[in-house]
Design an enzyme around this catalytic site. Sequence first.
Site, short mmCIF file in Angstrom:
data_model
loop_
_atom_site.label_atom_id
_atom_site.label_comp_id
_atom_site.label_asym_id
_atom_site.label_seq_id
_atom_site.Cartn_x
_atom_site.Cartn_y
_atom_site.Cartn_z
N TYR A 17 36.96 69.47 30.00
CA TYR A 17 36.74 70.62 30.87
C TYR A 17 37.63 70.58 32.11
CZ TYR A 17 32.49 71.53 28.13
OH TYR A 17 31.60 71.80 27.12
N LYS B 15 33.41 59.63 19.90
CA LYS B 15 34.08 59.75 18.61
C LYS B 15 35.24 58.76 18.57
CE LYS B 15 33.89 62.36 15.57
NZ LYS B 15 33.32 62.12 14.21
N ASP C 277 28.72 62.95 16.22
CA ASP C 277 28.20 63.81 15.16
C ASP C 277 26.93 63.22 14.55
OD1 ASP C 277 29.81 61.77 14.23
OD2 ASP C 277 30.73 62.93 12.62
N ASP D 63 27.38 68.14 26.78
CA ASP D 63 27.06 69.56 26.85
C ASP D 63 26.38 70.02 25.55
OD1 ASP D 63 26.93 72.19 27.60
OD2 ASP D 63 29.09 72.48 27.81
N ASP E 228 21.94 70.44 24.67
CA ASP E 228 21.38 71.71 24.23
C ASP E 228 20.61 71.55 22.92
OD1 ASP E 228 22.42 72.93 26.43
OD2 ASP E 228 23.52 74.48 25.35
#
Length: 350
Positions: free
Chosen positions: A136, A187, A220, A244, A248
Site C-alpha cells: 500500500y 507467502k 492462503d 487487510d 475481514d
Amino acid sequence: MTDLLLLPGDGIGPEVIAEVRKVAAALCPDLALDERPFGGRSYDLHGEPLTAETLEAAKASKAVLMGAVGGPKWASAPRDKRPEAGLLGLRAGMGVFANLRPALCFQPLADASSLKRELVEGLDFMIVRELTGGIYFGEPRYIEDLPAGGKRAVDTQVYTTAEIERVSRVAFELARGRRNKVTSAEKSNVMDSGLLWREVVTELHRREYPDVILEHILADNAAMQIVKNPKQFDVMLTDNLFGDILSDAAAQLTGSLGMLPSAALGAPGTPGLYEPIHGSAPDIAGQGIANPLAAILSFEMALRWSLGRPELADRLLAAVNRALEQGARTPDLGGKLSTAQMGDAVLAAL
C-alpha cells in the site's frame, strides 16, 4: 489537551460516531473531545481529505477515533485527493504501524455467525497487521500505456528488517498477556518479501521471545484455517495486504462486520488511531440502521490502550455484552433496532 479527537468521516461514519459521543458522555463526562472533518467531507470543504491542521490535531491528542471514509461520490477525484488517501496519510503521519483487529465472538451472537456454533463459540483471537509498509505504500506504483496497446499496472511490495521487527514485537508482547502463541502469516513460498518476513520473525523470536510459541503459516492456508478451525489462533501476525484480507474474513466469524473494532498503535507515548473496520457502507448511509457497536468497541479499545482507563473499558465491554444478551440487534444481526436505539441499549446496560 484533547483526550479524544473524533473524525466521523463519510457514509455511516457520522451516524456511528454520534453513538460514541453518547456513550462517552455517560461513561466519562470529563473526557476532552474535539471533532474535525475528514475524508470525503474534508475534501468537499477544504480540497484535501486530510488537512495539515487535522493531522497536527491528531498528533497532539491522546487518541483518535475515526468513523469511516470513502464512497462513490469521490470515485472520480484524483487518487491523491480521495478519502482513502487521507486515511493512509493519517496512519503514516501518526506513525501507527501496528493494527490490532480482534476477532471476538460475543456469547449471545454465537448463532449469528455464518459458521457453526461449535466453531465460533468462545472465539477470541487477535490479528496484528503491519500498517504503514508493504504494497500500500511501496514505490514505484503507476499505470502506464503499452506501446502495442493496453496498459500495465505496477504496485511494489517492500519491507525492511526494522519494519518487520517492530510490528512483530507488538505481536509477541501481546501474546505474552494472552495464550502465549503467535502465528505469522506470509507467502514465503513465492514472495521474497514473505521470505524476509519469515526470516526476521524467526530470528527475533529466537533472540528475544523464546518463551512464546511461534508458528508459521502461508497466508492462503491461514484464510482456509480461519473458516475451518479459527479457535486454534491466539495472535496472528501479518503484513499490510494479507492483514487487510484476513481480518475481514475473521470479521464474519463474529456475526457481522458491524461488530469489529480496531486499534492502530505506534511507538510508546504516541496517540493511537481507532476505527471500526466496516467502512463507509454507502448503501445504507443516512438510513439510521448501521450497527454502532464496532465504533463503540473501538472507543473501548481507546480507553484501554491510549486513555489509561481500563476499568471503564471493562465496564463498556460488559455493557455491550449485556445489551446483546437482552436481545438488542440492528438489522445486520437480524434485528430491527436503529443505530440510535442500539446506542441507547448500551447506555441502558451501562
